[in-house]
Design an enzyme around this catalytic site. Sequence first.
Site, PDB file in Angstrom:
ATOM      1  N   LYS A 101       2.186  -6.026  -9.952  1.00 33.27           N
ATOM      2  CA  LYS A 101       1.035  -6.389  -9.113  1.00 33.27           C
ATOM      3  C   LYS A 101       0.300  -7.580  -9.717  1.00 33.27           C
ATOM      4  O   LYS A 101      -0.076  -7.556 -10.895  1.00 33.27           O
ATOM      5  CB  LYS A 101       0.090  -5.185  -9.017  1.00 33.27           C
ATOM      6  CG  LYS A 101      -1.323  -5.485  -8.517  1.00 33.27           C
ATOM      7  CD  LYS A 101      -1.359  -5.798  -7.035  1.00 33.27           C
ATOM      8  CE  LYS A 101      -2.808  -6.019  -6.553  1.00 33.27           C
ATOM      9  NZ  LYS A 101      -3.646  -4.813  -6.667  1.00 33.27           N
TER      10      LYS A 101
ATOM     11  N   ASP B 242      -5.465   1.247   0.017  1.00 27.06           N
ATOM     12  CA  ASP B 242      -6.297   0.792  -1.098  1.00 27.06           C
ATOM     13  C   ASP B 242      -7.233   1.904  -1.572  1.00 27.06           C
ATOM     14  O   ASP B 242      -8.307   1.635  -2.118  1.00 27.06           O
ATOM     15  CB  ASP B 242      -7.105  -0.458  -0.735  1.00 27.06           C
ATOM     16  CG  ASP B 242      -7.382  -1.354  -1.934  1.00 27.06           C
ATOM     17  OD1 ASP B 242      -6.919  -1.027  -3.041  1.00 27.06           O
ATOM     18  OD2 ASP B 242      -8.067  -2.382  -1.760  1.00 27.06           O
TER      19      ASP B 242
END
Length: 412
Positions: A184, A317
């Site tokens: 990420k 998220d």
Amino acid sequence: MQRIEADVLIPGRGTPIDDGCVIIGGGTITYAGPVEAAPTPSSATVTKVPVVMPGMWDCHTHFTGLTTPNIDEALRIPHALAGVRSARDAEAALNAGFTSLREAGGLGVYLARAIAEGTFVGPNIYAAGSILSTTGGHGDLHSYPLDWMLDYEASGGWLSICDGVAECLKATRKQLRRNARVIKVCASGGVMSEIDHPIHQQFSAQELRAIVEEAARAERVVMAHCHGTPGIKAALDAGVSTIEHGTYLDEETAAQMKEQGAILVPTRFIVERLLAGGSNSGMPEYAYRKLVEIADRHMQAISLAHETGVRIALGTDIVTSGMDSAVPWGANGEEVIHLERAGLSPAEIIEVATANGPATLGPQAPNSGLLTAGFDADIIAVSSNPLDDIAVLADPTNIIKVWKGGSLVKST
């Protein structure tokens, strides 16, 4: 052997089957199709349900143990406490019908190991380890001294600061050493970070390429946090596989995503939850101000991606622990409601929530997300047909049974 008979079988991608049947042998699906064509193993346990479909995937999550969306609190939470909270969060996701999770930074690398060892029951977790950020970038907590941030990473924290190609390579290799299944990066500024702007690009083209190429050598792909168009463009040019959020996606970058086969993980859930919570959500004032600024544009980007034919995967998220917190685990399914408002049909949303999930892992993708022979027996039963009302997937009480790897882990 287990035999699941359903009034409706939704395969994840393709045409639903009335009076469908799924047969599980061990941890694998051995048959999925019409009841009348199904083999009849003599020792099979038969379960009858209204609707059967693949377990869902949440492709953007965070196991942090935070009880507030203010990520500055991460440095104040002992890792052990965060881990205990996160274990409960993983169970909540599984009970909501999410049998697989892609984690975009957090404690998931450790939870995945504990689940595999049988320490507790939870979803399949494909984790990134630490978030890679530039100094002053979205993964940096700007109110703390920089040395504190470096100490936090060294102590096992989930935020990693790296500048220049050499540091980016080292940071990527550190995550691979922790068995990260995806890498990420923060390719643009963000909402929850104090000083940076969501539109501005972070990491240079050379740094992004180095991270992507290093990950590829270990058969990993890169997921890129991007709000602004410059960051989206730079990330795509570097070869990232997924764009997270994509707020300022435009026609040019949407076309590039489609051409390259990149996937959008839009994460509308967190936007809606924090907007609804307002000043009571626990967000810092600067974050709420930035959230309001991007909110409408973000929904437009999801619609644009859908209209352009960009592949979309479900992501939320989710970042906070506890059902009373601002962005809670267990509410993962609410994302389907926002995708419908963006213009996706129920059938498209189910594909986004199931069949499209594994592709966000590139070479690490398991045989998952479809009800088809040879695929993992990660399966859910639903109380009514989501093709008639997609919102049924938003309420965990409508997920009446969950099988993970062929084992029944929820039954109501």
